[in-house]
Motif scaffolding. Structure first.
Motif, PDB file in Angstrom:
ATOM      1  N   SER A 106       0.429  -1.137   0.096  1.00 35.33           N
ATOM      2  CA  SER A 106       0.182  -0.316  -0.614  1.00 35.33           C
ATOM      3  C   SER A 106       0.341   0.955  -0.426  1.00 35.33           C
ATOM      4  N   ALA A 107       2.094   1.294   0.411  1.00 34.42           N
ATOM      5  CA  ALA A 107       2.941   2.758   0.316  1.00 34.42           C
ATOM      6  C   ALA A 107       3.922   2.537  -0.705  1.00 34.42           C
ATOM      7  N   THR A 129      -3.613   4.800   5.196  1.00 37.02           N
ATOM      8  CA  THR A 129      -2.969   5.914   4.418  1.00 37.02           C
ATOM      9  C   THR A 129      -2.423   6.290   3.323  1.00 37.02           C
ATOM     10  N   GLY A 130      -1.489   4.702   3.263  1.00 32.27           N
ATOM     11  CA  GLY A 130      -0.582   4.851   2.238  1.00 32.27           C
ATOM     12  C   GLY A 130      -1.134   4.153   0.687  1.00 32.27           C
ATOM     13  N   GLU A 182       8.326   7.528   7.812  1.00 35.74           N
ATOM     14  CA  GLU A 182       7.228   8.121   7.158  1.00 35.74           C
ATOM     15  C   GLU A 182       6.274   6.974   7.260  1.00 35.74           C
ATOM     16  N   MET A 183       6.112   5.862   7.573  1.00 35.11           N
ATOM     17  CA  MET A 183       5.620   4.707   7.544  1.00 35.11           C
ATOM     18  C   MET A 183       5.242   4.557   9.005  1.00 35.11           C
ATOM     19  N   ILE A 233      -1.759   1.686   8.382  1.00 34.21           N
ATOM     20  CA  ILE A 233      -0.381   2.447   7.000  1.00 34.21           C
ATOM     21  C   ILE A 233      -1.418   1.954   5.877  1.00 34.21           C
ATOM     22  N   TYR A 234      -2.211   0.751   5.773  1.00 38.08           N
ATOM     23  CA  TYR A 234      -2.214   1.010   5.041  1.00 38.08           C
ATOM     24  C   TYR A 234      -3.529   1.629   4.891  1.00 38.08           C
ATOM     25  N   PRO A 289       8.074   6.338  -0.288  1.00 36.90           N
ATOM     26  CA  PRO A 289       7.558   5.657   1.309  1.00 36.90           C
ATOM     27  C   PRO A 289       8.807   5.179   1.812  1.00 36.90           C
ATOM     28  N   TRP A 297       2.443   7.800  10.088  1.00 36.68           N
ATOM     29  CA  TRP A 297       1.541   6.915   9.723  1.00 36.68           C
ATOM     30  C   TRP A 297       0.890   5.963  10.967  1.00 36.68           C
TER      31      TRP A 297
END
Length: 440
Positions: free
Chosen positions: A326-327, A420-421, A433-434, A417-418, A429, A437
């Motif tokens: 996802s990221a 947002t990413g 950054e993760m 994480i999912y 990414p 999130w």
């Protein structure tokens, strides 16, 4: 039907209906069986039969050298180094201080290099011949009598019996435990990589094609992630079940080629204790011993634990792979850099597994079988050695509880994480950054 159920159905059917899935599922067992058969046949047929002329005036070798399927000996060839090849001999064997051999060692002269199998066979035959000659000359004992004693001693069997099995009259087989542990652990190792990466690529494809934007307008990101993980997991489980059925069928079909006499003796011996199998041919005894040994394995426990750790390990890592997918945007190099911290524990687990099948009760194997990052692989390498002897019940229960808790934890982290990413584009990414999130 719930939204997660709809997504599971979509992911499952879209994959099992593909021709690639059908072909790989049906052809993979046949491919491996065929490959093993071809390699075995090539190996057997590629062994050259060497013909060796022997020059030994003392007659020491003639008393004991016996031709075999690998090497044939000729003591009346009347050849030397100049003409043995013309007389269709692969090599000529000179005793010490004979012909062109001026040394004190036996010498084999060949036109081309002999095969390793033939070289080892000649060396073994010469050593046995010299040994028999010395026994006969110095000990005045018939070498055949010594060989019969060695044969009897070689049949001595050491049974490794656990204390808990004394009253059951069963035998522990360390080699079989190693084989089962290695195969089951390696299958889970492959599963984590193949289906974990499949989840990651599925998420990446939906994100880059903007399909995810349409889907998340109807379902929550968490539902989408869970549906994808469970749907692909069901595909993997279906594939494994089909493989088990096919392998079982191929094994039964292969058993049809075993002579009826061997099967009959094996069935009779399987109802007896291992020490009583003293009759019949060597092949029959070996086959019967294998049947008895396989019968001592707790297959229901092994299969149940395998399914649990297969599913639990997949769910644990699939959630992490889904978060990475996802990221990531369209650059595959970003996926490679982000998957390294996830794949490293899997690689470490397979390294520890190699150690644990040699010493399943070691401290390293025990701790690694409890930690969720390595337990699916390492614990399956320990279970075949016995529960509760090698793996106490409390260790097995704790390992399962920690794996379930680990799955819930990775799912919670991955979901943050999912969400947002999956809708973030154009930004490279990073793990830093993760983490933001997750905290958001």
């Amino acid at each position: 039907m719930s939204k997660i159920g709809i997504i599971i159905k979509r992911e499952y059917l879209s994959r099992v209906r593909k021709k690639t899935f059908i072909l790989t599922t049906l052809l993979t067992p046949l491919f491996f069986v065929g490959l093993i058969s071809i390699v075995t046949a090539i190996t057997i047929n590629s062994i050259r039969k060497e013909s060796v002329a022997v020059v030994d005036p003392s007659g020491i070798l003639k008393e004991s050298l016996v031709s075999s399927k690998t090497v044939t000996y000729d003591f009346n060839a009347g050849v030397d180094t100049s003409n043995f090849f013309k007389n269709k001999f692969s090599a000529v064997l000179f005793a010490p201080q004979t012909g062109s051999n001026k040394g004190n060692a036996y010498q084999v002269v060949s036109q081309n290099s002999l095969s390793r199998v033939a070289h080892d066979k000649i060396e073994e035959d010469i050593s046995r011949a010299v040994e028999n000659h010395l026994i006969s000359e110095q000990l005045h004992v018939d070498p055949k009598h010594i060989d019969s004693l060695k044969t009897i001693a070689g049949k001595t069997v050491i049974q490794q019996v656990k204390k808990s099995d004394l009253e059951k009259n069963t035998e522990s087989n360390f080699g079989l435990g190693q084989a089962i542990g290695y195969v089951t652990a390696f299958l889970i190792y492959i599963t984590l990589f193949i289906y974990g990466v499949m989840v990651m690529r599925g998420v990446m494809e939906e994100k880059t094609s903007r399909v995810a934007e349409v889907i998340v307008s109807s379902v929550r990101p968490f539902e989408l992630m869970m549906g994808k993980i469970l749907g692909i997991g069901a595909v993997g489980l279906t594939q494994f079940l089909i493989w088990i059925v096919l392998i079982t069928g191929l094994t039964l079909a292969a058993g049809a080629f075993v002579p009826h006499e061997v099967l009959q003796q094996a069935q009779q011996a399987s109802s007896q204790v291992p020490g009583s199998m003293q009759q019949g041919s060597e092949m029959s005894r070996a086959f019967a011993q294998g049947m008895v040994t396989m019968g001592t394995v707790n297959w229901p426990l092994i299969l149940t634990c395998f399914l649990f750790y297969f599913i639990g390990g997949y769910l644990f890592y699939a959630a992490l792979f889904a978060a990475i997918g996802s990221a990531v945007n369209e650059d595959p190099q970003d996926a490679q850099s982000l998957t390294l911290p996830v794949t490293m524990p899997i690689v470490v687990a397979i390294i520890i597994m190699i150690n644990s099948i040699n010493d399943p009760s070691s401290t390293l194997a025990t701790w690694a079988s409890l930690i969720p990052f390595t337990s699916p692989i390492v614990m399956m390498s320990r279970i075949p050695f016995g529960v509760p002897d090698t793996v106490p019940y409390w260790q097995l229960a704790l390992s399962m509880l920690l794996l379930v808790g680990g799955f819930l934890g990775t799912t919670w982290l991955s979901a943050r994480i999912y969400r947002t990413g999956i809708l973030l584009y154009g930004k490279k990414p990073t793990w830093k950054e993760m983490i933001k999130w997750i905290r958001r």
